[in-house]
Write an enzyme that holds these catalytic residues in place. Structure first.
Site, short mmCIF file in Angstrom:
data_model
loop_
_atom_site.label_atom_id
_atom_site.label_comp_id
_atom_site.label_asym_id
_atom_site.label_seq_id
_atom_site.Cartn_x
_atom_site.Cartn_y
_atom_site.Cartn_z
N SER A 70 0.83 -1.21 0.00
CA SER A 70 0.00 0.00 0.00
C SER A 70 0.86 1.26 0.00
O SER A 70 2.00 1.26 0.48
CB SER A 70 -0.91 0.03 1.23
N1 SAH Z 1 -1.10 -4.01 3.62
C1 SAH Z 1 -0.51 -4.75 2.55
C2 SAH Z 1 -1.45 -4.66 1.36
C3 SAH Z 1 -1.27 -5.76 0.42
S1 SAH Z 1 -2.45 -5.72 -0.91
C4 SAH Z 1 0.84 -4.15 2.21
O1 SAH Z 1 1.00 -2.94 2.36
O2 SAH Z 1 1.72 -4.86 1.75
C5 SAH Z 1 -3.79 -6.62 -0.20
C6 SAH Z 1 -3.50 -8.02 0.23
O3 SAH Z 1 -4.75 -8.59 0.63
C7 SAH Z 1 -2.94 -8.93 -0.85
O4 SAH Z 1 -1.76 -9.52 -0.38
C8 SAH Z 1 -4.04 -9.96 -1.06
O5 SAH Z 1 -3.57 -11.27 -1.39
C9 SAH Z 1 -4.73 -9.96 0.30
N2 SAH Z 1 -6.10 -10.48 0.28
C10 SAH Z 1 -7.06 -10.33 -0.66
N3 SAH Z 1 -8.18 -10.98 -0.31
C11 SAH Z 1 -7.92 -11.56 0.90
C12 SAH Z 1 -8.68 -12.37 1.79
N4 SAH Z 1 -9.94 -12.75 1.52
N5 SAH Z 1 -8.10 -12.78 2.93
C13 SAH Z 1 -6.81 -12.43 3.24
N6 SAH Z 1 -6.06 -11.68 2.44
C14 SAH Z 1 -6.59 -11.25 1.28
#
Ligand code: SAH
Length: 222
Positions: A70
């Site tokens: 993010s």
């Molecule tokens: N806060 C993280 C954001 C990653 S993007 C960072 O800054 O690195 C969002 C993440 O949510 C992705 O890794 C994706 O695989 C995960 N995601 C999407 N749907 C999900 C679900 N149902 N349960 C758990 N994780 C999920």
């Protein structure tokens, strides 16, 4: 407060991180605890080495498997919303991704519970966060739509991927007087950040700014 001891890993990027914190301050982040944590968290360790020179730009970056780390502004914004609205005891994070937001949360919440659906990302984030000696984090490779029923209730819930509607299980697992920050809306469409507070009798939901997150997806990938 839990904090990261850099011991040389990334001391060189300290000034770059301070510039990032200043930029976030200029863009409207006011909470100095959050800004201090941003200044001491080595974001370059949460992305691939090939793009680590871009780690202190205020932008989302690819982390593989079609996902992104993010944007620092949104990490700071969601963190300050949680920090200023109630007890910082137990937080549930949905979407571990790179683990960067997790690292930030672990420096002001007593205990962090974090769920990621994609196996390789989950394992890599867990390894990184352990190397940084952040030991107040509990990990789950699972589907965040379901929350973490065994560990409820949570004082706070943060969701870092966007569902079309707020998942009922997450509302259920929020403590009385708990709060949740979550992006809601269609993929590629008009998503907004929501701030939800649960009281004894009701849920109070506020719609905040427009945001752009990857979708919250059902099921897990091994
Ligand atoms: N806060 C993280 C954001 C990653 S993007 C960072 O800054 O690195 C969002 C993440 O949510 C992705 O890794 C994706 O695989 C995960 N995601 C999407 N749907 C999900 C679900 N149902 N349960 C758990 N994780 C999920």
């Amino acid at each position: 407060m839990n904090s990261i001891h850099l011991n040389g890993i990334g001391m060189t990027s300290q000034r770059t991180r301070e510039r990032l914190a200043q930029r976030l301050r200029d863009e409207g982040i006011t909470n100095e605890t959050v800004l201090n944590i941003i200044s001491s968290t080595p974001r370059h360790l949460f992305v691939d080495e090939a793009i680590s020179h871009r780690a202190y730009e205020d932008t989302a970056l690819p982390i593989g498997m079609g996902q992104t780390i993010s944007q620092p502004f949104i990490v700071a914004r969601m963190s300050e919303l949680l920090l200023e609205s109630g007890p910082v005891n137990r937080v549930l994070e949905i979407g571990t991704g790179s683990g960067y937001q997790t690292a930030v949360l672990s420096q002001f919440f007593n205990e962090v519970f974090t769920i990621e659906r994609i196996g390789p990302l989950q394992r890599q984030a867990q390894k990184r966060l352990r190397q940084l000696k952040l030991f107040n984090i509990h990990y789950s490779h699972g589907d965040g739509f379901l929350g973490w029923p065994d560990k409820q209730p949570f004082d706070a819930i943060i969701v870092t991927a966007a569902p079309e509607q707020v998942p009922a299980a997450l509302v259920e697992q929020l403590a009385e007087d708990g709060r949740m920050v979550i992006p809601v809306g269609p993929q590629g469409g008009a998503q907004t950040l929501r701030f939800i507070q649960k009281t004894e009798e009701q849920l109070v939901e506020q719609t905040l700014e427009a945001v752009k997150f990857v979708p919250l997806v059902n099921g897990i990938i091994q």
